[in-house]
Enzyme design. Structure first.
Site, PDB file in Angstrom:
ATOM      1  N   LYS A 123     119.275-105.695  -9.557  1.00  0.00           N
ATOM      2  CA  LYS A 123     120.120-104.719 -10.235  1.00  0.00           C
ATOM      3  C   LYS A 123     119.472-104.294 -11.552  1.00  0.00           C
ATOM      4  CE  LYS A 123     123.469-104.904  -7.165  1.00  0.00           C
ATOM      5  NZ  LYS A 123     123.318-106.142  -6.404  1.00  0.00           N
ATOM      6  N   THR A 124     120.108-103.343 -12.247  1.00  0.00           N
ATOM      7  CA  THR A 124     119.480-102.737 -13.422  1.00  0.00           C
ATOM      8  C   THR A 124     119.306-103.733 -14.561  1.00  0.00           C
ATOM      9  OG1 THR A 124     120.415-100.607 -12.773  1.00  0.00           O
ATOM     10  CG2 THR A 124     119.620-100.810 -15.044  1.00  0.00           C
TER      11      THR A 124
END
Length: 415
Positions: free
Chosen positions: A198-199
């Site tokens: 994920k980011t």
């Protein structure tokens, strides 16, 4: 052929020396869990996404389970879930005792729209279930059309839980005023994941955000076994003041009460230190991902019409999590498995997001076979290419060249 260049996975974390130092500081300190770093992250994250409050938890699945339970989802209820999502959006509802009404999605964007939600609502009511929660999924970093879905939910008396596990840093522009995902303008609760692809990453981690103080307090209790504690002198909420207080009427420092059965879904301070450090670079990560996606859009144009870059929806400023392109494998004369193998032979990783959840054996046994043509069509053509902030611009060129060779059978992808 094996590439001499570094392998490019479809996603990976971007950890720097500051992140390592933040984790090391916790390891050298007094609190490995249930300490001040978790609280600091919760406050910083709530501020960043414009939420009234945030509760950190062990992962995105735990966040979903906390959200559904806090909203009293249970047997006889139905949660509306788009079939194009990870398993957890549906399975967490089932863990709460609810049924799942699977919604179709737009075959191009992979997002659930109002018309898909309405059809799933009708199916839930026909089955005799009570629709309780609408759970839109912000797929690949783009939001669903939340203003429209929020209006539908209010009209139908539903709570909304936004599955934003792909979308930290995205901005919903569907309403009159743009709002960060997590501000809960159209929803009761929003859930996030901080898995390494994920980011921002915690290793494993998640969060729930919301605007209602009482609801968020329940999320917090459920995250920690249903336990309620108070600060010094705060005794009003205890049900057994004689046991809770000393002779002066002050709360005993060890005392707690279990309001209801909860979970151990806590995030440790070790994980919180990493994700708190990463939060400081969220904007830079999002901008880098946007830059890479713009490069992909430009480079992939040469492979049209066999390949189409992700289509940007007009109601969102994306925070891209996935570069999920659409490929006409039949027209190319190549199977997806062969294309993926040919990419890997050239040092390029890829993945498929997602097998429609309604096709999984558990759900087919429970509900029988269903036809959701949008989700099926999206699945048939999707392939996620490498996307992460430490990629350099030239990596995009390398991926696109490798994809072209894989589709033409020129590099281990013959057909």
């Amino acid at each position: 052929m094996t590439s001499a260049l570094p392998f490019l996975p479809y996603g990976r974390q971007a950890v720097d020396d500051a992140d390592i130092a933040a984790v090391a500081a916790v390891l050298r300190g007094d609190w490995l869990t249930q300490g001040p770093t978790v609280t600091a992250f919760e406050r910083a994250f709530a501020d960043k996404v414009g939420a009234a409050a945030a509760v950190a938890c062990a992962n995105g699945t735990a966040a979903l389970r906390l959200a559904y339970t806090a909203l009293n989802v249970g047997p006889g209820d139905a949660v509306i879930v788009p079939s194009n999502t990870f398993l957890a959006t549906a399975s967490a509802a089932r863990h709460a005792g609810a049924e799942v009404a699977f919604a179709d999605v737009d075959p191009v964007t992979g997002l659930m729209g109002v018309e898909h939600a309405e059809a799933a609502l009708a199916q839930a009511r026909a089955a005799g279930w009570r629709p309780r929660v609408l759970a839109p999924v912000h797929y690949a970093g783009q939001t669903a059309a939340m203003a429209d879905l929020g209006a539908l939910a209010r009209d139908q008396g539903l709570a909304v839980v936004e599955d934003a596990c792909h979308a930290v840093g995205a901005v919903d522009c569907s309403g009159s005023v743009p709002s960060p995902v997590g501000a809960c303008v159209q929803s009761a609760l929003t859930v996030f994941s901080f898995h390494p692809v994920k980011t921002i990453a915690a290793g494993e981690g998640g969060a729930v955000t919301g605007a209602d103080p009482a609801l968020m307090e329940r999320v917090r209790r459920l995250c920690n076994h249903g336990i309620h504690r108070t600060g010094p002198g705060e005794v009003d909420a205890f049900t057994d003041p004689e046991a809770a207080c000393d002779q002066n009427g002050l709360a005993n420092p060890w005392y707690y009460e279990m309001e209801e059965p909860g979970f151990n879904h806590r995030l440790s301070d070790i994980h919180a230190a990493l994700v708190l450090s990463q939060l400081g670079r969220l904007d830079a990560f999002v901008e880098r991902r946007r830059r890479l996606m713009a490069l992909y859009a430009a480079r992939l144009a040469s492979l049209a019409p066999l390949v189409e870059a992700p289509r940007v929806v007009p109601w969102c400023r994306p925070a891209w999590h996935l570069c999920a392109v659409r490929i006409d494998f039949a027209a190319a004369g190549q199977s997806r498995a062969r294309v993926m193998a040919a990419l890997r032979a050239q040092g390029v990783g890829s993945q498929v997001h997602y097998i429609p959840v309604h096709r999984q054996p558990y759900w087919r046994r429970r509900y029988g076979d269903r036809s959701l043509p949008g989700a099926e069509r999206h699945y048939a053509q999707t392939l996620s290419l490498p996307l992460y902030p430490t990629m350099v611009d030239e990596d995009v060129d390398r991926v696109v060249r490798a994809l072209e060779r894989a589709l033409t059978g020129a590099e281990g992808g013959g057909g």
